[in-house]
Design a protein around this motif. Sequence first.
Motif, PDB file in Angstrom:
ATOM      1  N   GLU A   4       0.837  -1.213   0.000  1.00  0.00           N
ATOM      2  CA  GLU A   4       0.000   0.000   0.000  1.00  0.00           C
ATOM      3  C   GLU A   4       0.863   1.251   0.000  1.00  0.00           C
ATOM      4  OE1 GLU A   4      -0.904  -3.185   2.046  1.00  0.00           O
ATOM      5  OE2 GLU A   4      -0.638  -1.609   3.529  1.00  0.00           O
ATOM      6  N   LEU A   5       2.102   1.149   0.544  1.00  0.00           N
ATOM      7  CA  LEU A   5       2.943   2.343   0.547  1.00  0.00           C
ATOM      8  C   LEU A   5       3.230   2.778  -0.883  1.00  0.00           C
ATOM      9  CD1 LEU A   5       5.469   1.784   3.433  1.00  0.00           C
ATOM     10  CD2 LEU A   5       3.250   2.894   3.429  1.00  0.00           C
ATOM     11  N   ALA A  49       0.032   4.220  -2.270  1.00  0.00           N
ATOM     12  CA  ALA A  49      -0.161   5.587  -1.776  1.00  0.00           C
ATOM     13  C   ALA A  49       0.768   6.537  -2.521  1.00  0.00           C
ATOM     14  CB  ALA A  49       0.105   5.641  -0.275  1.00  0.00           C
ATOM     15  N   VAL A 104      -0.555   7.274  -5.946  1.00  0.00           N
ATOM     16  CA  VAL A 104      -1.641   8.259  -5.886  1.00  0.00           C
ATOM     17  C   VAL A 104      -1.055   9.645  -5.586  1.00  0.00           C
ATOM     18  CG1 VAL A 104      -3.704   8.954  -4.623  1.00  0.00           C
ATOM     19  CG2 VAL A 104      -3.365   6.569  -5.221  1.00  0.00           C
ATOM     20  N   PRO A 146      14.609   3.824   2.593  1.00  0.00           N
ATOM     21  CA  PRO A 146      14.440   3.930   4.053  1.00  0.00           C
ATOM     22  C   PRO A 146      13.816   2.692   4.672  1.00  0.00           C
ATOM     23  CG  PRO A 146      13.443   5.816   2.923  1.00  0.00           C
ATOM     24  CD  PRO A 146      13.920   4.895   1.877  1.00  0.00           C
ATOM     25  N   MET A 147      12.874   2.084   3.960  1.00  0.00           N
ATOM     26  CA  MET A 147      12.199   0.927   4.545  1.00  0.00           C
ATOM     27  C   MET A 147      13.125  -0.275   4.655  1.00  0.00           C
ATOM     28  SD  MET A 147       9.137   1.834   5.406  1.00  0.00           S
ATOM     29  CE  MET A 147       8.247   0.311   5.616  1.00  0.00           C
ATOM     30  N   PHE A 177      15.961   3.480   9.750  1.00  0.00           N
ATOM     31  CA  PHE A 177      14.652   3.723  10.266  1.00  0.00           C
ATOM     32  C   PHE A 177      14.083   2.390  10.749  1.00  0.00           C
ATOM     33  CE2 PHE A 177      10.511   2.541   8.865  1.00  0.00           C
ATOM     34  CZ  PHE A 177       9.784   3.175   9.836  1.00  0.00           C
ATOM     35  N   GLU A 227      10.723   0.391  12.223  1.00  0.00           N
ATOM     36  CA  GLU A 227       9.271   0.527  12.274  1.00  0.00           C
ATOM     37  C   GLU A 227       8.787   0.673  13.706  1.00  0.00           C
ATOM     38  OE1 GLU A 227       6.800  -1.383   9.508  1.00  0.00           O
ATOM     39  OE2 GLU A 227       5.694   0.377  10.146  1.00  0.00           O
ATOM     40  N   MET A 254      -6.670   9.336  -2.086  1.00  0.00           N
ATOM     41  CA  MET A 254      -7.266   8.126  -1.523  1.00  0.00           C
ATOM     42  C   MET A 254      -6.825   7.942  -0.072  1.00  0.00           C
ATOM     43  SD  MET A 254      -7.527   4.496  -3.331  1.00  0.00           S
ATOM     44  CE  MET A 254      -7.940   2.984  -2.470  1.00  0.00           C
ATOM     45  N   PHE A 301      -6.516   4.950   2.583  1.00  0.00           N
ATOM     46  CA  PHE A 301      -6.510   3.495   2.586  1.00  0.00           C
ATOM     47  C   PHE A 301      -7.019   2.942   3.911  1.00  0.00           C
ATOM     48  CE2 PHE A 301      -3.586   4.809  -0.618  1.00  0.00           C
ATOM     49  CZ  PHE A 301      -3.637   3.841  -1.592  1.00  0.00           C
ATOM     50  N   ASN A 357      -5.793   0.694   5.956  1.00  0.00           N
ATOM     51  CA  ASN A 357      -4.833   0.745   7.064  1.00  0.00           C
ATOM     52  C   ASN A 357      -3.950   1.979   6.947  1.00  0.00           C
ATOM     53  OD1 ASN A 357      -3.743  -0.217   4.792  1.00  0.00           O
ATOM     54  ND2 ASN A 357      -3.141  -2.188   5.622  1.00  0.00           N
ATOM     55  N   ALA A 381      -1.845   3.389   5.240  1.00  0.00           N
ATOM     56  CA  ALA A 381      -0.660   3.441   4.377  1.00  0.00           C
ATOM     57  C   ALA A 381       0.140   4.721   4.589  1.00  0.00           C
ATOM     58  CB  ALA A 381      -1.057   3.285   2.899  1.00  0.00           C
ATOM     59  N   LEU A 382       0.320   5.114   5.832  1.00  0.00           N
ATOM     60  CA  LEU A 382       1.187   6.268   6.118  1.00  0.00           C
ATOM     61  C   LEU A 382       2.633   5.823   5.915  1.00  0.00           C
ATOM     62  CD1 LEU A 382      -0.458   7.653   9.359  1.00  0.00           C
ATOM     63  CD2 LEU A 382      -0.832   8.342   6.987  1.00  0.00           C
ATOM     64  N   TYR A 383       3.481   6.754   5.466  1.00  0.00           N
ATOM     65  CA  TYR A 383       4.892   6.421   5.300  1.00  0.00           C
ATOM     66  C   TYR A 383       5.517   6.418   6.681  1.00  0.00           C
ATOM     67  CZ  TYR A 383       3.460   8.009   0.696  1.00  0.00           C
ATOM     68  OH  TYR A 383       2.785   8.187  -0.467  1.00  0.00           O
ATOM     69  N   PRO A 384       5.912   5.231   7.186  1.00  0.00           N
ATOM     70  CA  PRO A 384       6.302   5.153   8.598  1.00  0.00           C
ATOM     71  C   PRO A 384       7.589   5.894   8.918  1.00  0.00           C
ATOM     72  CG  PRO A 384       6.525   3.011   7.516  1.00  0.00           C
ATOM     73  CD  PRO A 384       5.947   3.937   6.506  1.00  0.00           C
ATOM     74  N   HIS A 385       8.390   6.159   7.909  1.00  0.00           N
ATOM     75  CA  HIS A 385       9.678   6.797   8.177  1.00  0.00           C
ATOM     76  C   HIS A 385       9.621   8.308   7.972  1.00  0.00           C
ATOM     77  CE1 HIS A 385       9.234   5.784   3.994  1.00  0.00           C
ATOM     78  NE2 HIS A 385      10.092   6.718   3.682  1.00  0.00           N
ATOM     79  N   MET A 386       8.424   8.837   7.736  1.00  0.00           N
ATOM     80  CA  MET A 386       8.310  10.282   7.552  1.00  0.00           C
ATOM     81  C   MET A 386       7.456  10.866   8.675  1.00  0.00           C
ATOM     82  SD  MET A 386       7.502  10.739   3.540  1.00  0.00           S
ATOM     83  CE  MET A 386       8.190   9.650   2.312  1.00  0.00           C
ATOM     84  N   ASN A 393       4.552  13.356   5.620  1.00  0.00           N
ATOM     85  CA  ASN A 393       3.515  12.506   5.051  1.00  0.00           C
ATOM     86  C   ASN A 393       2.487  13.343   4.296  1.00  0.00           C
ATOM     87  OD1 ASN A 393       3.007   9.470   5.483  1.00  0.00           O
ATOM     88  ND2 ASN A 393       4.097  10.091   7.334  1.00  0.00           N
ATOM     89  N   ARG A 406       4.248   6.118  14.109  1.00  0.00           N
ATOM     90  CA  ARG A 406       4.223   5.149  15.206  1.00  0.00           C
ATOM     91  C   ARG A 406       3.965   5.810  16.547  1.00  0.00           C
ATOM     92  NH1 ARG A 406       9.416   5.694  13.575  1.00  0.00           N
ATOM     93  NH2 ARG A 406      10.896   6.540  15.074  1.00  0.00           N
ATOM     94  N   ARG A 445      -3.405  13.950   4.429  1.00  0.00           N
ATOM     95  CA  ARG A 445      -2.642  13.703   3.220  1.00  0.00           C
ATOM     96  C   ARG A 445      -3.530  13.860   1.989  1.00  0.00           C
ATOM     97  NH1 ARG A 445       0.736   8.207   3.124  1.00  0.00           N
ATOM     98  NH2 ARG A 445      -1.283   7.332   2.662  1.00  0.00           N
TER      99      ARG A 445
END
Lengths: 314, 350
Positions: free
Chosen positions: A206-207, A210, A213, A228-229, A311, A313, B79, B81, B83, B85-90, B95, B132, B146
Amino acid sequence: MSTVAANGTPAKERKVARKRPFWTMERRDSLAGYLFIAPQLAGIITFVLIPLGLVFWYSMHEWNVLGARFNYVGSRNYEQLLSDPALLEVLGATGIFSAGLVVFNLSLALLLAVLLDQKLKGITVYRTLFFSPVVVSLVAWTIVWRFLLQNNGGINSILLLTGVEGPNWLRNPTTAMISVIVVQVFKNVGLNMVLFLAALQGVPRELYEAARVDGAPRFKQFRRITLPMISPTILLTSIITIVGSLQVFAQIAVLTQGGPGMSTTVLVYYLYQQAFQFHRFGYGSTLSILLFVIVAVLTFVQWQMRRRLVFYER
Amino acid sequence: MASVTLSKLRKSYGRMDVIHGVDVEIADGEFVVLVGPSGCGKSTLLRMIAGLESITGGEVLIGDRVVNDLEPKDRDIAMVFQNYALYPHMTVAANMGFSLEHRGTPKAEIAKRVKWAAEILGLDEMLERYPRQLSGGQRQRVAMGRAIVRDPQVFLFDEPLSNLDAKLRVVMRGEIKSLHQRLKTTTVYVTHDQVEAMTMADKIVVLNGGRVEQIGAPLELYDRPANKFVAGFIGSPAMNFIPGQITASGFAADGALLPLPEAAHDLPPRPMLYGIRPEHFALTSEGLAATVELVEPMGSETQVTMRLGGTPVIGAFRERVRAEPGETIRVRPEIASVHLFDSDSGKRAN
Ligand SMILES: Nc1ncnc2c1ncn2[C@@H]1O[C@H](COP(=O)(O)OP(=O)(O)OP(=O)(O)O)[C@@H](O)[C@H]1O
Ligand SMILES: [Mg+2]
């Protein structure tokens, strides 16, 4: 302590009645824990800590096996190390080898992983293909490459077909170093590739959706999301690869014997020469200690860097 | 802002057809909810509008532009989502600003838009935090932030509240609704929760098995469901269906004779389903006899599972019913709220 329990007996009395057994839950848990780590601990003590101590002990001796000499010399080996005229050259070769290896290995592994992360038919065949050198015998692999890299070997024959006269790969300082690096990378790149592949597949889909989009082009998605991931894996693979590269030996022994000149004499090969060719075990041990310190410092530095570069999680 | 038109839209995965020709008109500024049971194709439909899923047949129009072959970024949609779909590292700010970066928006303008969105959503204090470090509801807001910073033509939501607890869901439901009233951006909202659909939508599209069952305003669907599926799906607790037959004296069900509205007496005497919502039973002293099986007091109302002749039904009463299982109570269906469905086709008959 004047509280009265629900059944009417004063709390004090009940406490006395409940005498704690020696094997409390906590003690039993810790016993189980120690038992579980005991085999590992025994292994580490016998095969890591004791040898390490012995090497340190030897490094303070002059020890010639042939001459049957074993004399305590204190810090003399270390003083010799600091004034060893070859040391700078050896460290230089080691540095070039490790840096070249890590950069080339990690970029190639990541490139392959990205390419092999596609949902195509038969992609597992390619994954297996690129991984297979990892399980091949190192010496056999290197011997094959020595034949390929010889002046009249396979690679130059192919180059000749296209009208190019290739260099004598293993007899020129620059190409010798490049050859050693490339042979080592081709041997081990599959391992890092698999680690990267797993990391890539762990990035939630989904990342990327996203990001699509949001209008991020493919290369931006890679730089801003993928890298980063997967940064924990990049750190892991770079530690493994650097530590591995510092211990390279068989490839050098088979391909160049440290030459031409000292151009590919990396630390472990120099150590081998000192200990097993010149029978100076004491000085060899001193070089081992140097290697140990370098690996320890590098690992520590990389581990510290994770805070800034990686990074996580959670 | 723009209208959205789905025309004869179809989708197959390999040989499996998932969407079988869907036609929906969404007016400019409208809040449309796609609702239906799990697996009916809601997400697929939404993702086809977004451009994340290819289109097998038919057309998607945004405004008067056919967008079938446009990349998501060129459709001017945003859109949210399921769950998030946030960018976890930003950070939250990064974001929200990410989409603007790729449009060549100047840094100062990005910061301004992010601040504007954060103020609307009550996120001003959290711009430097990472996802997080946020609660579920706050993450949900960031996902919405967003979407709104870009001021797109259309918002697409895919079950955005399903990861929140019941209380927060009600709060966020209200926030999304008031956000829409404020921004008036055309919105397509997917949910399987009919309460969300009823409370939020200007217009509901009920989907089932990749087909549209009915399109209409929430109360239209409630008052005049076009078929048994919609009747059973909209409303909670669900409508009771009592099988039987129309006769001159009423609706003959197993062991009970139910009253019919005037107009229904002209219907042909075929096997039918008598549909009556739980809230459309009234407690009376001279109605039909029903044997109580279970009494569930909810506070505001009391739900009673009871047997009308041979058919188990649920009644929901404003009064507090104090009856024991096995006792008989008397109930009467409100004639104006009786729905009749053809037994075979499930279509509405009255
Ligand atoms: N990639 C795919 N390949 C094959 N079938 C798929 C794929 N994606 C979805 N489907 C099928 O398409 C149908 C619709 O799926 P979709 O995700 O749109 O359902 P949904 O209405 O969103 O359900 P939910 O409420 O559970 O999210 C399902 O039957 C599903 O099995
Ligand atoms: Mg879905």
